[in-house]
Design a protein around this motif. Structure first.
Motif, PDB file in Angstrom:
ATOM      1  N   GLY A 141       3.836 -57.762  36.166  1.00  0.00           N
ATOM      2  CA  GLY A 141       4.036 -56.453  36.753  1.00  0.00           C
ATOM      3  C   GLY A 141       3.945 -55.304  35.768  1.00  0.00           C
ATOM      4  O   GLY A 141       4.044 -55.484  34.551  1.00  0.00           O
ATOM      5  N   THR A 142       3.755 -54.100  36.328  1.00  0.00           N
ATOM      6  CA  THR A 142       3.811 -52.853  35.562  1.00  0.00           C
ATOM      7  C   THR A 142       4.665 -51.860  36.345  1.00  0.00           C
ATOM      8  O   THR A 142       5.122 -52.148  37.460  1.00  0.00           O
ATOM      9  N   VAL A 143       4.811 -50.676  35.801  1.00  0.00           N
ATOM     10  CA  VAL A 143       5.551 -49.636  36.527  1.00  0.00           C
ATOM     11  C   VAL A 143       4.844 -49.256  37.819  1.00  0.00           C
ATOM     12  O   VAL A 143       5.460 -48.663  38.723  1.00  0.00           O
ATOM     13  N   ASN A 144       3.559 -49.595  37.928  1.00  0.00           N
ATOM     14  CA  ASN A 144       2.798 -49.270  39.135  1.00  0.00           C
ATOM     15  C   ASN A 144       2.832 -50.390  40.168  1.00  0.00           C
ATOM     16  O   ASN A 144       2.276 -50.243  41.264  1.00  0.00           O
ATOM     17  N   THR A 147       6.674 -58.556  32.577  1.00  0.00           N
ATOM     18  CA  THR A 147       6.034 -57.243  32.670  1.00  0.00           C
ATOM     19  C   THR A 147       5.135 -57.019  31.461  1.00  0.00           C
ATOM     20  O   THR A 147       5.314 -57.643  30.403  1.00  0.00           O
ATOM     21  N   ILE A 148       4.174 -56.107  31.620  1.00  0.00           N
ATOM     22  CA  ILE A 148       3.207 -55.846  30.552  1.00  0.00           C
ATOM     23  C   ILE A 148       3.232 -54.380  30.124  1.00  0.00           C
ATOM     24  O   ILE A 148       2.322 -53.914  29.425  1.00  0.00           O
ATOM     25  N   GLU A 178       2.768 -43.154  43.772  1.00  0.00           N
ATOM     26  CA  GLU A 178       2.723 -42.021  44.698  1.00  0.00           C
ATOM     27  C   GLU A 178       1.309 -41.748  45.216  1.00  0.00           C
ATOM     28  O   GLU A 178       1.124 -41.070  46.231  1.00  0.00           O
ATOM     29  N   GLU A 179       0.287 -42.279  44.544  1.00  0.00           N
ATOM     30  CA  GLU A 179      -1.092 -42.094  45.021  1.00  0.00           C
ATOM     31  C   GLU A 179      -1.458 -43.042  46.155  1.00  0.00           C
ATOM     32  O   GLU A 179      -2.510 -42.909  46.775  1.00  0.00           O
TER      33      GLU A 179
END
Length: 628
Positions: A378-381, A405-406, A524-525
């Protein structure tokens, strides 16, 4: 004609190019099984001594010499039986694709293939020379003379001849000439590749030929993932006078799969057994069977110790996970626990004995746990939805599941480049770069797991993404094998719903509720694949019309416009995006991991569709579309 009854046998074989020991063992097992059932004639698949997929090795004379030496071994097993076995023959500085007839330990002659497959995945004219009709010659090996060519053979007064695979698909097929000469039996040894729904065409080809020519027709296909990309379904068919007498279960996990039937030859032959063939074919079931067998053969023939998968929680990686689970389920159903575990080459005898004490669900999960390791990176996105999707699917099938996470690695690379450029990287200016680094950073860790486990890393690219280059090279394209690169995203999405409902993979309920997304932009995109590209159904239609049906860009536009797919300006924008991305990304398709041929076409330049890496990019064609 005098009534004669012959026991006709045909066997599908799971061969491997130039694996002499295994190939001959399968041939011997087939001969002994047929002999034990009192078969008069046994038909084996095309080029089964060498394997069909030897490619440019067929151009080396020594290969045919070794194959002939193996043929001399095989003939000694053929006591009181006639066997048709396939091999290349090097004669007059050319290579011929032949079927050798052995009768009671004696080589009678070699029927040579007359039409060579040169479309789709086939490149036979590169290696072989077609044999002319009505020509029979002789060649000499070790002082012994052998007839070769367009030969009519005879067994107990019944005349028979050959159509070797592609021969039967041509309008002027050899049967047109053989039948007027008194032939009552056609033998067809084949290496006919798998494609969705192709078995229906093959069935009609055989049964309708037996009706048209008032003859018996016997067909034997290669079986399994023979050489890496192409899958064979191992179809065996015995038909007479338009009636199907025998048909086997396709895509089984056996090394030898045989059918045998007593066939009556007379003026009005008695046909006592008839099989009802009931199309239409369920392509979801077909895909399941083909992927399962292809993965199993690829794993064991490459001597790999299972699979590793970067399980994102999305559709593509979820299908790869299910394919491994279904490989175990179908393999056990075909061979039994002990034989499947032994054939996988991954279990010791005491482990196999323990597996046999487990219940059906437990044993499948135990084997999947040995064969499949998954990791969510996972990432923050990334979203909680995809994490839960990946975790619950892995748990439901018994796969090992890791989660890490990366973000730190991504920050490290980003900071390095910001330092040398002396500026901050931003989404407004560096969108693709910031997306790609996330995908690329996922590769080293998952490769480490694959290396540690001596396992195959599964790449998760699909055909729709490959068409437009919607993938990060050395990121989500990283892998040893790309099992689903031959099928489109729209098919994958409906398949996963089917697999949840029909196969009981309840762990798919999470991914089936998600919109496909790379999850590489800030949340958010609300990034989705179709927002980045176009609706997958439209993308697939353009792709098929352009490269399967071979229409020009202008013709594709007119066809889609007539269908009312979208307003003209929207359609023009989609076509411009598709063709521009297609031409720009051929270099990516050249670098994808090997993929399986599953549909009636694919975009792999090493198996189906070649396109120049550098081109004009359809500029003139797209300009004309804008003017319409």
């Amino acid at each position: 004609m005098k009534e004669t009854r012959l026991n006709l046998a045909a066997a599908a074989l799971n061969q491997t190019p130039m694996d002499w020991g295994s190939n001959l063992q399968n041939i011997q097992d087939a001969v002994l099984e047929a002999a034990s059932q009192k078969a008069d004639i046994l038909l084996l698949p095309e080029l089964c001594i060498t394997g069909y997929g030897c490619e440019d090795m067929f151009l080396s004379p020594w290969l045919s010499e070794v194959a002939f030496d193996k043929l001399l071994q095989i003939k000694e097993w053929c006591a009181n039986i006639t066997v048709a076995v396939g091999l290349p023959v090097f004669y007059n500085y050319r290579v011929y694709n032949t079927a050798c007839i052995i009768r009671n330990k004696e080589i009678v002659g070699f029927a040579a293939k007359q039409f060579l497959a040169n479309d789709g995945v086939h490149y036979e004219p590169r290696w072989f020379t077609p044999w002319p009709a009505n020509v029979v010659e002789e060649f000499v090996v070790n002082g012994q003379r052998y007839p070769i060519g367009d030969i009519i053979f005879e067994e107990q007064g019944v005349k028979y001849a050959f159509e070797i695979c592609e021969d039967a698909w041509r309008p002027n097929r050899p049967a047109e000439r053989h039948i007027p000469k008194g032939v009552d039996l056609i033998l067809n040894p084949s290496a006919s590749h798998f494609a969705l729904s192709k078995t229906d065409l093959r069935h009609r080809l055989v049964v309708e030929a037996s009706q048209k020519y008032h003859c018996a027709y016997v067909y034997a296909n290669m079986l399994g993932n023979e050489a890496g990309r192409v899958i064979y379904d191992g179809e065996v068919l015995i038909a007479q006078n338009g009636q199907l007498i025998r048909r086997n279960e396709l895509l089984c996990f056996k090394d030898v799969d045989m059918e045998i039937a007593e066939v009556c030859f007379s003026q009005n032959p008695e046909i006592t057994e008839v099989i009802e063939y009931l199309p239409p074919i369920d392509e979801n079931s077909e895909l399941t069977s083909a992927l399962s067998l292809a993965l199993f053969d690829y794993m064991r023939k490459s001597r790999s110790r299972g699979f590793v998968l970067s399980l994102s929680g999305g559709a593509d990686s979820s299908l790869c996970a299910v394919a491994v689970a279904e490989m175990v389920h179908r393999g056990i159903g075909s061979l039994g626990v002990r034989a499947f575990a032994r054939k996988s080459l991954l279990f010791k005898e005491d482990e196999i004995t323990h597996l046999e004490t487990l219940g059906p669900d437990e044993v499948e999960k135990a084997i999947v746990g040995r064969l499949l390791t998954c990791a969510y990176q996972g990432t923050v996105n990334s979203s909680d939805n995809t994490y839960n999707s990946a975790k619950e699917l892995a748990k439901s099938i018994g796969a090992v599941f890791y989660n890490w996470t990366i973000d730190e690695e991504v920050k490290g690379y980003t900071k390095k480049i910001e330092h040398v450029l002396e500026r901050e990287l931003t989404w407004e200016q560096d969108d693709i770069t910031l997306q790609n680094i996330q995908a690329r950073v996922r590769a080293p860790g998952i490769w480490m797991l694959a290396n540690i486990k001596y396992a195959l890393l599964l790449a998760t690219s699909n055909r729709s993404e490959a068409s437009v280059g919607y993938a990060t090279m050395d990121g989500d394209t990283a892998g040893s094998i790309s099992p689903i690169a031959g099928i489109d995203k729209a098919f994958i999405r409906q398949f996963l719903i089917w697999a949840q409902q029909e196969l009981g993979y309840e762990g798919l309920q999470y991914v089936n509720n998600l919109q496909p997304s790379a999850e590489l932009r800030p949340s958010e995109e609300e990034q989705t694949d179709e927002k980045d590209l176009m609706p997958y159904e439209v993308l697939n239609q353009i792709e098929r019309l352009a490269f399967h049906d071979r229409y020009s860009p202008e013709e594709v536009y007119q066809m889609l416009l007539e269908q009312g797919i979208a307003k003209p300006e929207v359609l023009k924008a989609w076509l411009t995006k598709f063709y521009s991305l297609w031409a720009r990304n051929q270099w990516k398709r050249e670098r994808y991991a090997p993929s399986f041929h599953l549909d009636d076409y694919n975009v792999d330049p090493r198996s189906w569709l070649r396109f120049p890496i550098l081109s004009g990019g359809f500029k003139d064609e797209l300009s004309r579309i804008q003017q319409l």
